[in-house]
Design an enzyme around this catalytic site. Structure first.
Site, mmCIF file in Angstrom:
data_model
loop_
_atom_site.group_PDB
_atom_site.id
_atom_site.type_symbol
_atom_site.label_atom_id
_atom_site.label_comp_id
_atom_site.label_asym_id
_atom_site.label_seq_id
_atom_site.Cartn_x
_atom_site.Cartn_y
_atom_site.Cartn_z
ATOM 1 N N HIS A 1 -7.333 -6.265 -1.108
ATOM 2 C CA HIS A 1 -6.232 -5.326 -0.949
ATOM 3 C C HIS A 1 -5.212 -5.778 0.092
ATOM 4 C CE1 HIS A 1 -4.269 -1.457 -1.255
ATOM 5 N NE2 HIS A 1 -4.378 -1.264 0.044
ATOM 6 N N ASP B 1 0.850 -1.195 0.000
ATOM 7 C CA ASP B 1 0.000 0.000 0.000
ATOM 8 C C ASP B 1 0.889 1.250 0.000
ATOM 9 O OD1 ASP B 1 -2.977 0.941 0.460
ATOM 10 O OD2 ASP B 1 -1.826 1.986 1.994
#
Length: 322
Positions: free
Chosen positions: A298, A103
């Site tokens: 994610h 991320d």
């Protein structure tokens, strides 16, 4: 998750909190977390990477946990955050490292690879690709595309509003975000169809149960990361797109020449948002290996830990052997 050393390093004008494990004679791996997680997001990678013969350094990034969190948004540009890590390497006498990041940690890792082409021996990015310097800051494009529709990055730009909403109920904020970007949940956190005047969590429900990949102990550590100061430090990372773009001009022609691995979940909406960057990535990262992980959102190092660990151990064995 026993046997960690915890250090508070005075580097780059801040206190950097770093968790460490493994023999000091082993090659160092640095694992950089993203938003809104913490060093503990790497819990599933610790045992396999230790078994492979490495020592691990897991910092709480600037603005998170016990690391300093300056109030000024301009204290969170990518060069400054990268300098936190570079200064830690200097303080620990590390001349060669490998970096694994997820991320928001991924842009830091790509930038460190560009700025430290000799010291960074190999780099792994998860979820966020590198496709060279864009022609203009992302927020400039977003302001044109989202003049009338909600966009979470634009919502984060105004200091105060997002913090007030997210800090009001930290448990709910984390539950919504962790659920919304998981593979099993159809909510699209990134592309919500609501007016530009809406708030971040409007229309999103917090599930009563944690995602299956986020055990209660992990959630407790995530929550503790934000319990004292809230989200302002983490949100300040989003307030530097223009500054990051201006600074990166010196790297406009640079490529990530090191061996690089990129991992993406097949149900991660970042893959859609960054489709153009993904196409450009092989040009700017010529020694790239990339894999799309099935049935994965994610939070891939937690959602599909075994698959991620297999890729990591194999990649490191070939390009940064213990």
């Amino acid at each position: 998750m026993q046997g960690f050393d915890h250090q508070l390093l005075e580097v780059n004008g801040i206190t950097l909190s770093v968790y460490h494990c493994g023999p000091t004679s082993a090659k160092p791996l640095w694992l950089l977390h993203g938003f809104p997680e913490c060093w503990y997001s790497w819990r599933h990678q610790v045992a396999p990477l230790l078994a492979a013969g490495y020592q691990l350094f897991m910092p709480e990034m600037r603005g998170y946990g016990q690391t300093s969190a300056p109030r000024e948004p301009e204290a969170y540009d990518l060069f400054t955050i990268g300098d936190d890590i570079r200064a830690a390497w200097d303080a620990l006498g590390q001349q060669q490292v490998a970096v694994i990041a997820h991320d928001w940690g991924a842009p830091v890792a790509w930038q460190l690879a560009l700025r430290e082409p000799t010291r960074v021996q190999a780099v792994v990015g998860m979820a966020v690709p590198y496709g060279g310097r864009p022609k203009q800051p992302a927020t400039t494009i977003m302001r044109k595309l989202y003049a009338e529709r909600f966009n979470y990055i634009l919502y984060f730009q105004d200091v105060g509003a997002a913090e007030a909403e997210m800090d009001a109920d930290i448990d709910r904020t984390l539950r919504v975000m962790l659920h919304s970007l998981s593979a099993a949940v159809p909510q699209d956190f990134f592309l919500q169809e609501k007016p530009a005047s809406a708030r971040l969590l409007d229309g999103l429900q917090a599930a009563s149960e944690l995602p299956v990949w986020c055990e209660p102990e992990a959630f407790a550590r995530y929550r503790a990361t934000f319990a004292e100061r809230g989200f302002y430090g983490a949100l300040n990372w989003y307030r530097n797109f223009e500054r990051n773009w201006a600074q990166s001009e010196v790297l406009a022609e640079a490529k990530v020449e090191q061996p690089a691995l990129f991992l993406l979940g097949d149900k991660d909406p970042v893959g859609t948002l960054e489709a153009y960057t993904l196409k450009q990535m092989p040009h700017w990262v010529p020694r790239l290996e990339q894999h799309v992980i099935a049935d994965c959102g994610h939070w891939l190092q937690s959602e599909q830990a075994d698959t991620v660990n297999s890729y990591l151990v194999d990649f490191l064995a070939r390009h940064y052997p213990a």
